[in-house]
Design a protein around this motif. Structure first.
Motif, PDB file in Angstrom:
ATOM      1  N   PRO A 417     -32.160 -54.275  13.385  1.00 42.12           N
ATOM      2  CA  PRO A 417     -31.823 -54.807  14.714  1.00 42.12           C
ATOM      3  C   PRO A 417     -32.764 -55.934  15.139  1.00 42.12           C
ATOM      4  N   ARG A 418     -32.271 -56.809  15.986  1.00 40.18           N
ATOM      5  CA  ARG A 418     -33.074 -57.915  16.496  1.00 40.18           C
ATOM      6  C   ARG A 418     -33.928 -57.475  17.680  1.00 40.18           C
ATOM      7  N   ASP A 419     -34.909 -58.345  18.062  1.00 42.54           N
ATOM      8  CA  ASP A 419     -35.692 -58.048  19.261  1.00 42.54           C
ATOM      9  C   ASP A 419     -36.391 -59.310  19.746  1.00 42.54           C
ATOM     10  N   PHE A 420     -37.008 -59.234  20.924  1.00 42.22           N
ATOM     11  CA  PHE A 420     -37.618 -60.402  21.558  1.00 42.22           C
ATOM     12  C   PHE A 420     -38.822 -60.937  20.781  1.00 42.22           C
ATOM     13  N   PHE A 545     -40.185 -52.549  19.250  1.00 41.05           N
ATOM     14  CA  PHE A 545     -39.437 -53.723  19.678  1.00 41.05           C
ATOM     15  C   PHE A 545     -39.461 -53.880  21.186  1.00 41.05           C
ATOM     16  N   VAL A 546     -39.132 -55.095  21.599  1.00 49.81           N
ATOM     17  CA  VAL A 546     -39.083 -55.466  23.012  1.00 49.81           C
ATOM     18  C   VAL A 546     -37.711 -56.039  23.301  1.00 49.81           C
ATOM     19  N   ASP A 547     -37.085 -55.573  24.382  1.00 52.12           N
ATOM     20  CA  ASP A 547     -35.855 -56.183  24.885  1.00 52.12           C
ATOM     21  C   ASP A 547     -35.854 -56.036  26.399  1.00 52.12           C
ATOM     22  N   LEU A 548     -34.720 -56.262  27.028  1.00 52.89           N
ATOM     23  CA  LEU A 548     -34.687 -56.220  28.487  1.00 52.89           C
ATOM     24  C   LEU A 548     -34.932 -54.822  29.056  1.00 52.89           C
ATOM     25  N   SER A 549     -34.813 -53.796  28.234  1.00 54.78           N
ATOM     26  CA  SER A 549     -35.024 -52.442  28.749  1.00 54.78           C
ATOM     27  C   SER A 549     -36.505 -52.162  29.020  1.00 54.78           C
ATOM     28  N   ASN A 550     -37.401 -52.879  28.343  1.00 56.27           N
ATOM     29  CA  ASN A 550     -38.839 -52.600  28.528  1.00 56.27           C
ATOM     30  C   ASN A 550     -39.682 -53.854  28.712  1.00 56.27           C
ATOM     31  N   MET A 579     -38.658 -71.531  29.339  1.00 56.20           N
ATOM     32  CA  MET A 579     -37.777 -71.764  28.207  1.00 56.20           C
ATOM     33  C   MET A 579     -37.579 -70.525  27.337  1.00 56.20           C
ATOM     34  N   PHE A 580     -38.347 -69.458  27.610  1.00 52.40           N
ATOM     35  CA  PHE A 580     -38.181 -68.256  26.794  1.00 52.40           C
ATOM     36  C   PHE A 580     -36.828 -67.608  27.100  1.00 52.40           C
ATOM     37  N   ILE A 581     -36.092 -67.278  26.057  1.00 50.68           N
ATOM     38  CA  ILE A 581     -34.751 -66.727  26.215  1.00 50.68           C
ATOM     39  C   ILE A 581     -34.834 -65.211  26.328  1.00 50.68           C
ATOM     40  N   SER A 582     -34.578 -64.702  27.518  1.00 52.89           N
ATOM     41  CA  SER A 582     -34.628 -63.254  27.736  1.00 52.89           C
ATOM     42  C   SER A 582     -33.229 -62.640  27.821  1.00 52.89           C
ATOM     43  N   ARG A 583     -32.220 -63.470  27.599  1.00 50.72           N
ATOM     44  CA  ARG A 583     -30.859 -62.919  27.577  1.00 50.72           C
ATOM     45  C   ARG A 583     -30.612 -62.175  26.275  1.00 50.72           C
ATOM     46  N   PHE A 607     -24.610 -65.364  25.852  1.00 48.50           N
ATOM     47  CA  PHE A 607     -25.320 -64.093  25.888  1.00 48.50           C
ATOM     48  C   PHE A 607     -24.955 -63.370  27.172  1.00 48.50           C
ATOM     49  N   ASP A 608     -24.476 -62.122  27.039  1.00 48.56           N
ATOM     50  CA  ASP A 608     -23.834 -61.470  28.175  1.00 48.56           C
ATOM     51  C   ASP A 608     -24.709 -60.474  28.924  1.00 48.56           C
ATOM     52  N   THR A 609     -25.945 -60.256  28.483  1.00 47.86           N
ATOM     53  CA  THR A 609     -26.824 -59.314  29.175  1.00 47.86           C
ATOM     54  C   THR A 609     -28.056 -60.064  29.656  1.00 47.86           C
ATOM     55  N   VAL A 610     -28.230 -60.141  30.968  1.00 45.38           N
ATOM     56  CA  VAL A 610     -29.338 -60.894  31.555  1.00 45.38           C
ATOM     57  C   VAL A 610     -30.187 -59.964  32.404  1.00 45.38           C
ATOM     58  N   GLU A 611     -31.397 -60.400  32.698  1.00 51.69           N
ATOM     59  CA  GLU A 611     -32.336 -59.545  33.418  1.00 51.69           C
ATOM     60  C   GLU A 611     -31.820 -59.162  34.796  1.00 51.69           C
ATOM     61  N   GLU A 612     -31.149 -60.083  35.466  1.00 54.07           N
ATOM     62  CA  GLU A 612     -30.648 -59.801  36.810  1.00 54.07           C
ATOM     63  C   GLU A 612     -29.694 -58.609  36.815  1.00 54.07           C
ATOM     64  N   SER A 613     -28.863 -58.511  35.793  1.00 54.73           N
ATOM     65  CA  SER A 613     -27.911 -57.408  35.738  1.00 54.73           C
ATOM     66  C   SER A 613     -28.605 -56.100  35.425  1.00 54.73           C
TER      67      SER A 613
END
Length: 616
Positions: A417-420, A545-550, A579-583, A607-613
């Motif tokens: 799987p991918r990650d930030f 890994f790091v993603d929007l969940s943590n 410029m960092f892509i967090s989506r 990219f359909d999942t963003v931090e605001e959501s």
């Protein structure tokens, strides 16, 4: 002022401590970088045992100029083993000499008093680039012949240089006392009973501080420092920091916070003191929470029955379902029907030997009472083929061994799987740390621990069975954490030998449990303490890994560790760049290794999942 020379000489075969990801490469591959002082804390007034009764850990130190080398502490010898030497930035043994970054081990400066550097085991090894440290080809067994080992450690200070020696902090004071007189003051039978069989300095000093004689010494130091403050002639930042550090080791955390706040107000640029203040504040928050929770302990406490971890087939689980139901909710889950797609050929002991047999690895051993991460300390440096050959005759553990750093050939076989972390610049902290390899015989375990920097992680099991016990992040105070030499706590409560008389708050936890079997992947959310026991011979890989969940929790941890680790500060800085892509793109599946490492988003707008959501 010239730097004082501080020497650490050991008759015990001590190896360089980088905890997992030693920077040794085999079968080619690019040279890439890879990815709490013992503070004895007394919990609130409960039925728990006193500080003097609880176990501790770490090195025994003595001064070379005194002509006393001591004797190695292992099954057939007693006493101390180390000695203060030079204040330079390298580690040297009788066979090799190698550069080590200051941030890894600010051990003991007998006249300057630097606090031990706080990075956890998992973070320490990932802080070094391949050029920083190479694994010695010499095996350093803790059960071999006595050998001398010189550790030359450089102490750096964030504050401006001063013309006079800085005050010793608690760990250096205790180490100097121990090497000069403490060892002789403690009865031999008491040392054998209380001090662990360990060549690790954090572990030994932690336990020395809990000896009656060690605690008496620290109390005397505390009174001496308070008298100097009372006299009012030299209320300096150094003095306040020294006072606060001694109070921390004595479990007087409220007083420690007050004096460390004073020290940092006098010297706001001293990042080491600021980091120490953060650590002590965490311990104080735990103490206060424990006091509150004691009111909820029932009259006849019992340990709760564990809930079973849910098991879901990958064929019936979409990315968004996983992200919202498990990752965001911080709930462990087992995913089936996926491991077979992760490798080009089946991974077993023979395949590992064929691909990585000539690589060198530092293997671990479980040390009762250790304050190192997961209770694991370095056992020896050995060829992977030799480790596998003697797998069932020793209790060693190939634990969290970085494949990108040590054996790129195996890493290149994977689809993961991918990650930030792969969106950061080359050479960034943690970017090339994972996945890592785990190989263990039956019965070997890793103690209760929390993974570093609030990272999530997954583990894919190729062979055998592993028993896991999990706790919620909210359960941490009930597990009696001690922030010994890191922001990542060690836990005094035992989940395999529950003692509700000593640790009554265990009756309030909500444990989860599972047996992970070959062909399954386990997801573990960041911040969740877990204990792992190998029920069979096991082969597994894992990745943090790091993603929007943590992501936000990771930033907070990096900010604090960035005070003493520039690469952690740099990673936090990158994450915060506009410029960092967090989506996140829920349509991107697992990636072959070469795509995983070279991945670049072609259409960020899709990219359909963003931090605001996620926040909403």
């Amino acid at each position: 002022m010239e730097e004082e020379e501080v020497e650490l000489i050991s008759e015990w075969p001590v190896t360089t401590s980088h905890s997992g990801h030693e920077h040794q490469q085999c079968h080619g591959g690019s040279q890439q970088e890879h990815f709490p002082c013992a503070s004895p804390m007394v919990p609130p007034q409960t039925a728990a045992k006193s500080a003097d009764e609880r176990p501790s850990t770490d090195w025994m130190l003595h001064h070379s100029s005194e002509g006393n080398t001591g004797s190695g502490k292992h099954s057939n010898s007693k006493g101390s083993v180390l000695d203060m030497v030079t204040n330079k930035r390298h580690i040297q043994t009788d066979k090799h000499c190698k550069e080590v970054p200051t941030k890894i081990m600010h051990l003991l400066d007998s006249d300057r008093g630097t606090y031990f550097v706080p990075t956890s085991a998992k973070e320490r090894d990932r802080s070094l680039s391949r050029g920083d440290a190479q694994i010695s080809q010499d095996s350093k067994s803790n059960h071999g012949s006595q050998e001398k080992c010189l550790l030359n450690i450089s102490n750096s200070h964030s504050s401006a240089a001063e013309d006079k020696p800085q005050e010793l902090l608690a760990q250096a004071r205790l180490a100097r006392w121990w090497r000069r007189e403490g060892q002789r003051a403690v009865r031999l039978e008491l040392k054998d009973k209380v001090l662990p069989v360990s060549a690790n300095p954090n572990t030994l000093l932690f336990h020395v501080a809990r000896l009656p004689e060690g605690r008496k010494f620290l109390e005397e130091e505390l009174q001496h420092l308070k008298q100097r403050v009372k006299q009012g002639r030299e209320v300096t930042g150094d003095l306040m920091a020294a006072l606060g550090s001694v109070e921390e080791w004595l479990g007087k955390v409220e007083d420690a916070v007050a004096h460390l706040e004073k020290a940092t107000s006098l010297h706001p640029d001293n990042k080491e003191w600021r980091w120490l203040l953060h650590k002590v504040c965490r311990q104080l928050a735990v103490r206060r929470r424990q006091t509150q929770l004691m009111n909820a302990v029932p009259p006849n406490p019992t340990f709760p029955v564990s809930q079973q971890v849910e098991k879901v087939s990958a064929q019936n689980l979409t990315f968004l379902e996983f992200f919202h139901k498990y990752a965001l909710a911080r709930v462990p889950v087992i995913i089936t029907d996926l491991v077979s797609t992760m490798t080009q050929v089946p991974w077993n002991l023979q395949h590992i030997s064929n691909a990585a047999g000539e690589c060198m690895a530092q293997v671990k051993r479980s040390v009762p009472g250790s304050v190192e991460w997961a209770g694991l300390e370095e056992s020896r440096t050995v060829k992977v083929s030799e480790f596998l050959h003697h797998l069932h005759s020793r209790r060693d553990y190939l634990f969290d061994w970085s494949l990108p750093l040590h054996c790129p050939r195996l890493a290149e076989e994977l689809t993961i799987p991918r990650d930030f972390l792969q969106r950061t610049s080359p050479g960034s902290l943690y970017r090339d740390s994972w996945p890592s390899l785990f190989v263990a015989p039956p019965g070997v375990h890793s103690g209760l621990h929390v993974d570093a920097f609030a990272s999530n992680f997954w583990m894919a099991l190729f062979q055998g069975r592993k028993r896991w016990v999990f706790f919620r992040q909210e359960d941490v105070p009930c597990l009696y954490p001690v922030h010994a030499n890191s922001l990542d706590p060690v836990f005094e409560a035992k989940v395999t030998d529950v003692d509700l008389e000593a640790h009554p708050l265990l009756s309030l936890v909500q444990p989860m449990e599972c047996v992970l079997t070959a062909g399954e992947i386990l997801f573990v959310p960041g911040g969740c303490p877990h204990y792992v026991e190998n029920l069979d011979t096991t082969v597994a890989i894992s990745a943090n890994f790091v993603d929007l969940s943590n992501w936000r929790n990771v930033l907070q941890e990096l900010d604090v560790n960035g005070l003493i680790d520039p690469r952690a500060a740099d990673l936090a800085h990158q994450f915060r760049q506009p410029m960092f892509i967090s989506r996140m793109n829920s349509d991107i599946g697992d990636l072959p290794w070469h795509v995983f490492k070279a991945w670049r988003p072609s259409d960020v707008n899709s990219f359909d999942t963003v931090e605001e959501s996620v926040v909403s």
